[in-house]
Design an enzyme around this catalytic site. Structure first.
Site, PDB file in Angstrom:
ATOM      1  N   GLU A   1     116.722  31.839 128.579  1.00  0.00           N
ATOM      2  CA  GLU A   1     116.374  32.604 127.374  1.00  0.00           C
ATOM      3  C   GLU A   1     115.311  31.896 126.542  1.00  0.00           C
ATOM      4  O   GLU A   1     114.353  32.524 126.077  1.00  0.00           O
ATOM      5  CB  GLU A   1     117.619  32.839 126.525  1.00  0.00           C
ATOM      6  CG  GLU A   1     117.331  33.637 125.258  1.00  0.00           C
ATOM      7  CD  GLU A   1     118.560  33.846 124.398  1.00  0.00           C
ATOM      8  OE1 GLU A   1     118.449  34.558 123.381  1.00  0.00           O
ATOM      9  OE2 GLU A   1     119.638  33.295 124.737  1.00  0.00           O
TER      10      GLU A   1
ATOM     11  N   HIS B   1     115.102  37.172 120.922  1.00  0.00           N
ATOM     12  CA  HIS B   1     116.190  36.690 121.775  1.00  0.00           C
ATOM     13  C   HIS B   1     116.315  37.564 123.027  1.00  0.00           C
ATOM     14  O   HIS B   1     115.774  38.672 123.083  1.00  0.00           O
ATOM     15  CB  HIS B   1     117.524  36.703 121.016  1.00  0.00           C
ATOM     16  CG  HIS B   1     117.639  35.610 120.001  1.00  0.00           C
ATOM     17  ND1 HIS B   1     118.382  34.476 120.204  1.00  0.00           N
ATOM     18  CD2 HIS B   1     117.075  35.482 118.767  1.00  0.00           C
ATOM     19  CE1 HIS B   1     118.278  33.684 119.150  1.00  0.00           C
ATOM     20  NE2 HIS B   1     117.495  34.274 118.249  1.00  0.00           N
TER      21      HIS B   1
ATOM     22  N   HIS C   1     116.348  29.755 120.276  1.00  0.00           N
ATOM     23  CA  HIS C   1     116.803  28.593 121.047  1.00  0.00           C
ATOM     24  C   HIS C   1     115.659  27.587 121.242  1.00  0.00           C
ATOM     25  O   HIS C   1     114.778  27.505 120.420  1.00  0.00           O
ATOM     26  CB  HIS C   1     117.416  29.046 122.367  1.00  0.00           C
ATOM     27  CG  HIS C   1     118.517  30.044 122.165  1.00  0.00           C
ATOM     28  ND1 HIS C   1     119.790  29.700 121.785  1.00  0.00           N
ATOM     29  CD2 HIS C   1     118.525  31.413 122.254  1.00  0.00           C
ATOM     30  CE1 HIS C   1     120.543  30.773 121.655  1.00  0.00           C
ATOM     31  NE2 HIS C   1     119.799  31.843 121.931  1.00  0.00           N
TER      32      HIS C   1
ATOM     33  N   GLU D   1     116.911  41.728 120.523  1.00  0.00           N
ATOM     34  CA  GLU D   1     117.495  41.373 121.821  1.00  0.00           C
ATOM     35  C   GLU D   1     116.791  42.205 122.886  1.00  0.00           C
ATOM     36  O   GLU D   1     117.071  43.383 123.068  1.00  0.00           O
ATOM     37  CB  GLU D   1     119.001  41.655 121.838  1.00  0.00           C
ATOM     38  CG  GLU D   1     119.824  40.799 120.872  1.00  0.00           C
ATOM     39  CD  GLU D   1     120.144  39.418 121.425  1.00  0.00           C
ATOM     40  OE1 GLU D   1     119.540  39.027 122.459  1.00  0.00           O
ATOM     41  OE2 GLU D   1     120.982  38.730 120.831  1.00  0.00           O
TER      42      GLU D   1
END
Length: 631
Positions: free
Chosen positions: A447, A515, A433, A585
């Protein structure tokens, strides 16, 4: 027990006549396992897996320790101290692992059954290594000090094996963290029994007492901790199955045979030669750190001490090869095939020393003999165990001159495989992101900010290695987020792929996308792309999966997360990548427990360490030399 962490099962065999036979569940026998004869006073040994094959004439007795070779139906093929053959599997109980006697007592009473009402069978000291078998109530059946016995379960702590301390004066903590305070120190080289890992701290046991050590301060018994030795008995030393004569001698090791010692237990040492391994009496061994040939005289006298006043013990002829284990005041302690003592240094032509700069690294394919010269005619000087990493300086007629630990000599080139170096590799770190895309939001966290923080920390760790790192973004806005202007998610993802392709230098380069998850779950997971069920795009399926698995294992360990596993996914940065790629993640931003960790500097650094160490684990599995850079 040991980078191999080598698990030494004590094959000490003991015959008992006790008739105690509690009704307990028998664990299925597994091949190459340690077992114990159970639920029968004595049992016939058969020639095949069934009574129809007839007996061998032998018997095994209750409490006898055996090695399980294989199983067939309800029958088990075993080997014991003095017999081998088939026995009904219901009479063979498989080991449940190893344990250490602990819980603060100096020694523990042993019983013939699960309770104090049964007869006593001596005692065992705290810290003693045992083999675990059955459980009955609050009691455990064990094998210790060469016999089967029972001890209260509260005194048993299961362990994974034994490791060595690799740092000077390591603190022993009372819990998995510095906040718990210390209760002593251990010196470099100390051996401890170890159990689980928690937040990079390892649970260990010293003299039966429980402590915690920073896991990075422990090492498996790799080549640097192996000692080079040889036999100094008159002609040979018996090689035993276990650390006691009652275990039975399986062969002989001749005087002068090069070998390495892997572990000690009491007065016994576990050794490995080029063709065998087992236990020998420690006093029959001597260190060998280098070699030399007698020169400058037709016969060199051997003295009892490093001076002439102590008298001689014999002599050695010119060109005779000797092992050197100590140097003192112009004298060298030597050992040859039939004598030992001290010789004046001037009569020795030492073996060449390797340069501090080696041409490269190699790894031994099997146990490898090391020779004095690039020919077998001058004899052996040592042994390199399978999988050892060695440096080499010279090559000659199919031979290489190598150094492994403190041993130098010549080995046949075909016995080594090349170890790749990390220099020239590129790691693309992709903080997920960014820009106008904050990613998932929850519990006061964004995030995009977390992934950048963790990625920057990981990059700093890699700065200490030869691996080159490039980040797809180094701020909240960058080329992949259009420097503040509006760009679509698909455009951003493609720019990340373009960045990776532009920075790729070799097929060994990799891509890690960082992430933080969301959606109501908890824990960590990693993803990879597979084309098995889709059109092939990223061809590095197997390597991507391996990379994901290695980082996932470290993520769960370092973050103390729930393990959500390694999963296949069709994510853009995985599918359209030009190199092995994984997406990590690191917890759930909308889970209070995970978010609490992600707010802490400690855990953000732990996530970075997981990426770092997992990447090194991947490269090690691919044949690269990473040991110098492990945390």
């Amino acid at each position: 027990m040991f980078k191999k962490i080598l698990l030494l099962t004590m094959a000490v065999f003991f015959i008992t006549t006790t008739s105690f036979s509690p009704s307990l569940k028998v664990h299925a026998a597994e091949s190459n396992d340690t077992g114990i004869i159970h639920n029968i006073n004595s049992a016939n040994v058969y020639k095949g897996p069934g009574k129809a094959y007839g007996t061998t004439g032998g018997k095994v007795l209750q409490g006898e320790l055996v090695t399980i070779i294989k199983t067939s139906g309800n029958w088990t093929y075993f080997q014991s101290n003095d017999d081998y053959g088939w026995i009904a599997s219901r009479f063979v109980q498989s080991s449940l692992g190893e344990a250490v006697l602990t819980n603060g007592k100096a020694s523990h009473q042993l019983y013939s059954g699960p309770g104090t009402s049964f007869g006593k069978k001596g005692s065992a000291k705290a810290g003693a290594t045992t083999i675990l078998f059955e459980k009955s109530g609050s009691w455990r059946q064990i094998y210790v000090n060469g016999q089967e016995a029972w001890v209260a379960e509260k005194y048993i702590q299961p362990t994974y094996g034994v490791a060595k301390v690799k740092a000077t004066h390591v603190n022993l903590y009372n819990g998995a963290g510095k906040q718990y305070g210390t209760s002593g120190k251990l010196d470099n080289g100390s051996v401890v029994a170890y159990a689980e890992v928690k937040n990079s701290w390892r649970h260990v046991f010293v003299n039966g007492k429980s402590y915690w050590i920073w896991n990075a301060h422990l090492t498996s018994t790799d080549y640097d901790s192996i000692s080079h030795k040889t036999i100094i008995s008159k002609n040979y030393a018996n090689l035993y199955n276990g650390p006691a004569k009652v275990s039975g001698a399986k062969t002989k090791v001749n005087n002068g045979t090069p070998l390495v010692s892997l572990a000690t237990m009491g007065s016994w040492t576990y050794i490995q030669t080029s063709s065998n391994e087992g236990w020998v009496w420690s006093d029959s061994l001597v260190d060998t750190t280098s070699t030399a040939k007698i020169t400058g005289t037709s016969s060199a006298k051997i003295y009892k001490s490093p001076n002439k006043s102590g008298g001689t013990t014999g002599s050695l002829a010119k060109n005779k090869m000797v092992a050197i284990s100590e140097i003192k005041n112009g004298w060298r302690s030597v050992r040859s095939s039939n004598t030992k003592g001290w010789i004046e240094d001037k009569y020795m032509n030492k073996t060449m020393k390797i340069s501090s700069k080696s041409e490269g690294l190699s790894q031994s394919i099997n146990n490898v003999n090391v020779y004095l010269s690039a020919t077998k005619s001058l004899g052996l000087i040592g042994l390199i165990p399978k999988g050892s990493t060695v440096s080499y300086l010279d090559e000659k007629n199919g031979w290489r001159y190598i150094q492994a630990g403190n041993l130098q000599g010549w080995v046949w080139d075909n016995s080594l495989s090349t170890v790749s170096q990390l220099g020239g590799l590129t790691l693309i770190i992709d903080p997920g992101h960014g820009g106008t895309d904050p990613g998932a939001v929850g519990n006061g966290l964004k995030e995009a900010e977390l992934t950048l923080d963790i990625s920057e920390r990981a990059q700093k760790l890699f700065d200490k290695t030869p691996i080159n790192t490039s980040m797809t973004r180094t701020s909240k806005t960058s080329s992949v987020t259009a420097n503040g202007s509006s760009i679509s998610t698909s455009q951003s993802l493609q720019k990340r792929m373009d960045f990776a392709a532009a920075n790729k230098k070799s097929d060994d380069d990799i891509f890690v996308s960082v992430h933080i998850n969301a959606g109501g779950g908890t824990g960590g997971e990693t993803y990879y792309y597979s084309s098995y069920s889709r059109a092939a795009v990223n061809p590095y399926n197997a390597d991507s999966k391996l990379l994901a698995q290695k980082i996932q294992a470290r993520l769960i360990d370092y973050m103390d997360f729930k393990n959500r596993g390694t999963k296949e996914a069709n994510f853009y940065v995985l599918k359209y990548n030009s190199m092995p790629a994984t997406l990590v993640e690191a917890g759930f931003i909308d889970n209070a427990s995970d978010a609490a960790k992600l707010k802490q500097t400690y855990y953000k650094q732990q996530a970075a360490k997981a990426i770092y160490q997992g990447t090194l684990d991947y490269y090690k599995a691919k044949g690269f030399d990473v040991d110098a850079y492990n945390l």
